[in-house]
Design a protein around this motif. Structure first.
Motif, PDB file in Angstrom:
ATOM      1  N   SER A   1       0.831  -1.206   0.000  1.00  0.00           N
ATOM      2  CA  SER A   1       0.000   0.000   0.000  1.00  0.00           C
ATOM      3  C   SER A   1       0.866   1.257   0.000  1.00  0.00           C
ATOM      4  O   SER A   1       0.581   2.232  -0.730  1.00  0.00           O
ATOM      5  N   GLY A   2       1.949   1.271   0.796  1.00  0.00           N
ATOM      6  CA  GLY A   2       2.834   2.437   0.816  1.00  0.00           C
ATOM      7  C   GLY A   2       3.524   2.650  -0.512  1.00  0.00           C
ATOM      8  O   GLY A   2       3.694   3.790  -0.965  1.00  0.00           O
ATOM      9  N   ALA A   3       3.944   1.556  -1.183  1.00  0.00           N
ATOM     10  CA  ALA A   3       4.605   1.696  -2.482  1.00  0.00           C
ATOM     11  C   ALA A   3       3.648   2.251  -3.531  1.00  0.00           C
ATOM     12  O   ALA A   3       4.027   3.131  -4.335  1.00  0.00           O
TER      13      ALA A   3
ATOM     14  N   GLY B   1      13.031  13.686  -2.995  1.00  0.00           N
ATOM     15  CA  GLY B   1      11.810  13.357  -2.254  1.00  0.00           C
ATOM     16  C   GLY B   1      11.441  11.889  -2.385  1.00  0.00           C
ATOM     17  O   GLY B   1      11.009  11.246  -1.421  1.00  0.00           O
ATOM     18  N   LEU B   2      11.631  11.346  -3.617  1.00  0.00           N
ATOM     19  CA  LEU B   2      11.339   9.936  -3.827  1.00  0.00           C
ATOM     20  C   LEU B   2      12.274   9.063  -2.997  1.00  0.00           C
ATOM     21  O   LEU B   2      11.837   8.087  -2.375  1.00  0.00           O
ATOM     22  N   LEU B   3      13.575   9.428  -2.978  1.00  0.00           N
ATOM     23  CA  LEU B   3      14.531   8.647  -2.207  1.00  0.00           C
ATOM     24  C   LEU B   3      14.205   8.679  -0.718  1.00  0.00           C
ATOM     25  O   LEU B   3      14.228   7.650  -0.032  1.00  0.00           O
TER      26      LEU B   3
ATOM     27  N   THR C   1       1.809   9.470  -5.742  1.00  0.00           N
ATOM     28  CA  THR C   1       2.199  10.822  -5.309  1.00  0.00           C
ATOM     29  C   THR C   1       3.324  11.370  -6.173  1.00  0.00           C
ATOM     30  O   THR C   1       3.333  12.562  -6.546  1.00  0.00           O
ATOM     31  N   TYR C   2       4.275  10.529  -6.519  1.00  0.00           N
ATOM     32  CA  TYR C   2       5.380  10.971  -7.370  1.00  0.00           C
ATOM     33  C   TYR C   2       4.882  11.420  -8.744  1.00  0.00           C
ATOM     34  O   TYR C   2       5.311  12.460  -9.265  1.00  0.00           O
ATOM     35  N   LEU C   3       3.988  10.655  -9.322  1.00  0.00           N
ATOM     36  CA  LEU C   3       3.463  11.042 -10.646  1.00  0.00           C
ATOM     37  C   LEU C   3       2.664  12.337 -10.565  1.00  0.00           C
ATOM     38  O   LEU C   3       2.759  13.190 -11.469  1.00  0.00           O
TER      39      LEU C   3
END
Length: 392
Positions: free
Chosen positions: A38-40, A93-95, A46-48
């Motif tokens: 779910s987190g992934a 932010g992604l990292l 969110t990234y997109l």
């Protein structure tokens, strides 16, 4: 290779084995896996969304015509710098989000381990209590506390099973004690008669032989009754279509001489009652019931009514007899092995005390029910219900 072998020898053996796949471990891994997936998914979405909102993919036309070439070059350079900073910010932010997701996954696994352990604590308690229960403390119960949920239903089901097991063990213990007593009685009588004959060599042997014959006959009848009871309990018989009305007629005809000898009137009525089972055992069942009704009857002008029929559940056999009034408490114990109601049994034909016990065992072996109810005018009513045969 030598170093690897040395390390494997120095490593404790328990470290080389994976933990057992308990329910707690499986629940913990399930909780952690669901949280990680779910987190992934949330992280990717969110990234997109942020990448589209920052304008990284915006394309600016070259040579807008509103400035010099130097100004256009400076504007394009600033745009590239902005895109580069936004791209770096998204990547950073992604990292960081991935690192936070990994940390929270570990935390969720730890919390899932604690929550699963707390949820399974009542189950571990029931397991420990069940392991402590043996033949000597079958009266102990789980009695799980808490609201009505799946674990409480499981505990109540196990308690019901223990109650039935306790009743069965108590019945078997009473049966063993009564069987030992009943088998010991004819042997003791035989021993006494033989002692008398040995101490009195000049006495007459005719009466002694008759008494020994009667005692031996009683022991044989008891042994055959015990074997029949064991056979019915083990359900070691072949099932075939049987008509209870024909079985009742055959059993009645065989017992008419006994009924005439004791002054008892037998009346049979009813209709065809098809069922499925062992004809010899069902004949023994009917014979036991009618014989019991004849023997345990009024001294004079007694009556026995044998009725067959069908109802929505299957075939029905009813045997009623006149006699002394019986209490419901007394009637509820008449089907126990070796139990003889003193007020219902004549001294000249006591039997071995297994008639109704064998009838009940045969009925249960045929997936039926046997009900004993006292008659208002005195006597007993026995109702046997057996399943109907399959349409095929």
């Amino acid at each position: 290779m030598d170093r690897a072998l040395t390390l494997s020898r120095l490593t404790p053996r328990r470290w080389l084995h994976l933990p057992s796949r308990t329910v707690r471990l499986r629940l913990t891994l399930l909780y952690g896996g669901l949280f990680c997936v779910s987190g992934a998914v949330l992280l990717v979405v969110t990234y997109l969304i942020f990448r589209d909102a920052t304008g990284v993919n915006v394309i600016v036309q070259n040579g807008s015509g509103h400035g010099t070439a130097a100004q256009d070059a400076a504007t394009e350079l600033k745009f590239h710098d902005l895109v580069h900073r936004d791209t770096d910010a998204l990547h950073q932010g992604l990292l960081r989000s991935v690192i936070v997701l990994a940390v929270m996954t570990v935390v969720s696994i730890a919390l899932g381990w604690l929550v699963a352990g707390r949820g399974l604590r009542p189950l571990r308690g029931m397991t420990a209590t069940t392991r402590r229960i043996s033949e000597r403390n079958l009266d102990e119960r789980l009695a799980p506390p808490g609201p009505r949920d799946e674990l409480k239903d499981l505990g109540d089901t196990i308690d019901g099973l223990l109650a039935r097991l306790e009743a069965h063990v108590a019945e078997q213990q009473r049966f063993a004690a009564n069987a030992s007593h009943e088998l010991r009685t004819p042997l003791a009588v035989t021993q006494s008669l033989l002692d008398v004959a040995r101490n009195d060599p000049n006495g007459a042997n005719g009466e002694l032989v008759e008494r020994l014959f009667a005692v031996n006959t009683r022991a044989i009848d008891l042994t055959e009754a015990l074997l029949l009871l064991s056979r019915a309990d083990q359900q070691a018989f072949t099932r075939e279509p049987v008509d209870l009305s024909l079985v009742a007629e055959e059993a009645t005809e065989a017992l008419i001489p006994l009924a005439e000898q004791r002054g008892v009137r037998i009346e049979t009525s009813g209709e065809t009652a098809p069922t499925i089972g062992s004809r010899p055992l069902l004949l023994q069942l009917t014979t036991n019931l009618i014989h019991n009704a004849i023997v345990h009857n009024l001294p004079d002008q007694g009556a026995v009514w044998v009725t067959t029929g069908v109802d929505p559940t299957g075939a029905v056999l009813t045997v009623e007899n006149t006699g002394e009034k019986l209490s419901p408490e007394k009637v509820s114990t008449l089907a126990e092995p070796f139990l003889r109601g003193d007020e219902r049994v004549r001294s000249n034909h006591a039997g071995v005390g297994l008639g109704l016990a064998i009838a009940q065992s045969i009925t249960q072996a045929h997936d039926g029910t046997l009900a004993l109810t006292p008659r208002a005018d005195g006597g007993l009513r026995v109702t046997v219900r057996l399943p109907a045969p399959s349409p095929r």
